[in-house]
Design an enzyme around this catalytic site. Structure first.
Site, PDB file in Angstrom:
ATOM      1  CG  HIS A  74      46.417   1.166   5.726  1.00 18.37           C
ATOM      2  ND1 HIS A  74      45.930   2.272   6.372  1.00 18.37           N
ATOM      3  CD2 HIS A  74      46.719   0.276   6.707  1.00 18.37           C
ATOM      4  CE1 HIS A  74      45.939   2.059   7.683  1.00 18.37           C
ATOM      5  NE2 HIS A  74      46.400   0.860   7.907  1.00 18.37           N
ATOM      6  CD  GLU A  77      48.265  -3.663   7.714  1.00 18.58           C
ATOM      7  OE1 GLU A  77      47.981  -3.802   8.920  1.00 18.58           O
ATOM      8  OE2 GLU A  77      48.840  -2.653   7.258  1.00 18.58           O
ATOM      9  CG  HIS A  78      42.967  -2.621   8.286  1.00 21.79           C
ATOM     10  ND1 HIS A  78      42.491  -2.248   9.520  1.00 21.79           N
ATOM     11  CD2 HIS A  78      44.118  -1.937   8.113  1.00 21.79           C
ATOM     12  CE1 HIS A  78      43.321  -1.368  10.077  1.00 21.79           C
ATOM     13  NE2 HIS A  78      44.309  -1.163   9.241  1.00 21.79           N
ATOM     14  CD  GLU A 154      45.934   1.927  11.385  1.00 16.74           C
ATOM     15  OE1 GLU A 154      47.141   1.609  11.313  1.00 16.74           O
ATOM     16  OE2 GLU A 154      45.037   1.343  10.750  1.00 16.74           O
TER      17      GLU A 154
END
Length: 461
Positions: A74, A77-78, A154
């Site tokens: 994750h 991905e950022h 998030e």
């Protein structure tokens, strides 16, 4: 195209015509990069995806010299949007904004995808930008710490959403200690503990030519696409002359699952209980997946489905109620969801289980079978009007299934499903251990009848 088309990893070139005269081509480059395109007649837009078969399930504890990688997928991905030696984060954003394009990424349990949708004339730009991000992101230490804060926000947002909380706990309950049961985005503890060195090592180990799958759908010329991609990857520093086979696909042998608690309640002072209930489902390549689609549609998809009629229309117990099926390479889930008042949660849960047991005992009617087939066919045809859906279909076909199934073949498989097939699958599902998760102002005592076999005595006539 007649029947599914196999996608052997060792076959360098493949081409065929799919439903609607779409031209599908696939090239496996000597470096192991796989490129798939679907040229759709009349299309003026194009969607491109850069895929890698690494998801949250592939993260691990520290092991000897290897650092822990929980949360790394994750994080990447950022971070891949935060700049390369050639482009800043703002440059990447401007590239797409200035042509009216869209770009984003998603992390899943078994893969990560970076994608963009643009006009056909802007495809070379999109290929260049995504290739640069995929190969040459800097993972700048300052950006790393900044993005840690963004990811924590998030996760906090998801933690405030009771439906998200219920979904995460449900996967954990059904799949137990299997890596698929872990949350995709990590949790605050793993994100706080993640180091730039660990994420960099994860990037270096999994973002290689033999890992990369590029899928493009819409107004695309395959030969030009391959040329643009090779130039972009070479410019970014990859040696495409070094030969390597593509990475092997995951095993599709069903995994042994030791499920978690039968009932999990997360107490929240909110107006509704978010209720999830279900069992382990089918793996992605199971021959019964068309039957599962029909069962899920007839049972809990749409306003004419069993769940909607029994829970909402006949009794007014919930506004939102449905079923769903998620399939992965070696495990799956079949689940039911409802949002209802706390005082009604026990009754709704019992109704959901009872109705599934009723399908197992008596099956569905020919009319329900016909409606489900029509609903699936129509929904699939409408979805394929979108190049995003076609691009994603290519990615799943290459990464997980090892075969391409077009609309005609999907409809043919659906038409072969019988009421006996549906009943047999329902019987299999109800024989598996049930798990129930509830988030809201309730407690475990409300769900006794939903978990015990006595649920089948509830009147749902």
């Amino acid at each position: 195209m007649n029947g599914a088309v196999d996608l052997p990893l060792g076959q360098s070139e493949l081409g065929f015509t799919a439903a609607g005269d779409a031209r599908v081509r696939r090239s496996v480059l000597p470096s192991g990069v796989r490129v798939l395109s679907e040229q759709v007649p009349g299309s003026r837009s194009v969607t491109v995806g850069f895929w890698v078969a690494v998801g949250s399930r592939d993260e691990h504890h520290a092991d000897g010299a290897l650092p822990a990688t929980y949360g790394s997928t994750h994080f990447l991905e950022h971070l891949l949007f935060k700049g390369t030696a050639e482009r800043t984060a703002l440059d990447i954003a401007i590239s797409f904004d200035s042509v009216g394009g869209e770009h984003n990424a998603l992390t899943a349990k078994e893969y990560t995808c970076y994608y963009a949708r643009v006009q056909d004339r802007d495809l070379p730009m999109a290929i260049g930008a995504l290739a640069d991000m995929f190969t040459s992101s800097l993972l700048d230490p300052l950006e790393f710490d900044n993005e840690r804060g963004v990811i924590l926000e998030e996760l906090s947002m998801a933690g405030d959403d009771p439906a998200d909380v219920a979904n995460e706990r449900f996967f954990e309950a059904v799949l137990g200690e299997h890596p698929l049961g872990r949350p995709i985005g990590g949790d605050p503890e793993t994100i706080r503990a993640a180091t730039r060195d660990a994420v960099w090592a994860h990037f270096q180990a999994n973002y290689r030519p033999q890992d990369l799958v590029v899928t493009v759908a819409g107004a695309v010329d395959h030969d030009r696409l391959v040329g643009d991609l090779e130039r972009a990857l070479t410019r970014a520093g990859w040696d495409l002359t070094a030969q390597a086979p593509p990475v092997e696909r995951r095993s599709t042998e069903p995994a042994y699952l030791e499920t978690g608690a039968a009932v999990t309640v997360v107490s929240r002072p909110i107006e509704q209980v978010n209720l999830l209930m279900g069992v382990p489902g089918l793996v992605a390549t199971d021959e019964r997946r068309s039957t599962m689609s029909v069962l899920n549609t007839a049972f809990g998809s749409g306003m004419s489905s069993r769940l909607f009629q029994q829970v909402r229309e006949r009794r007014g117990l919930a506004y939102s109620v449905y079923s769903f099926a998620q399939a992965y390479s070696d495990a799956g889930i079949f689940g039911m969801y409802a949002g209802c008042a706390p005082a009604k949660a026990g009754t709704v849960a019992a109704l959901m289980r009872t109705e599934l047991e009723r399908v197992a005992e008596h099956g569905i009617t020919p009319d329900e079978l016909h409606r489900a087939a029509g609903q699936l066919g129509g929904a699939s045809a409408l979805a394929l009007e979108d190049s995003d859906t076609r691009m994603s279909r290519l990615g799943r076909a290459e990464l997980t299934l090892g075969e391409f199934v077009d609309l005609d073949e999907a409809l043919r498989r659906t038409a072969l499903v019988t009421v006996d097939d549906v009943q047999s699958l329902a019987q299999d599902l109800v024989s598996r251990p049930f798990s129930l998760v509830a988030v809201g102002a309730t407690d475990e005592s409300a769900f006794h009848y939903a978990i015990e076999p006595a649920a089948s005595t509830l009147d749902v006539g």
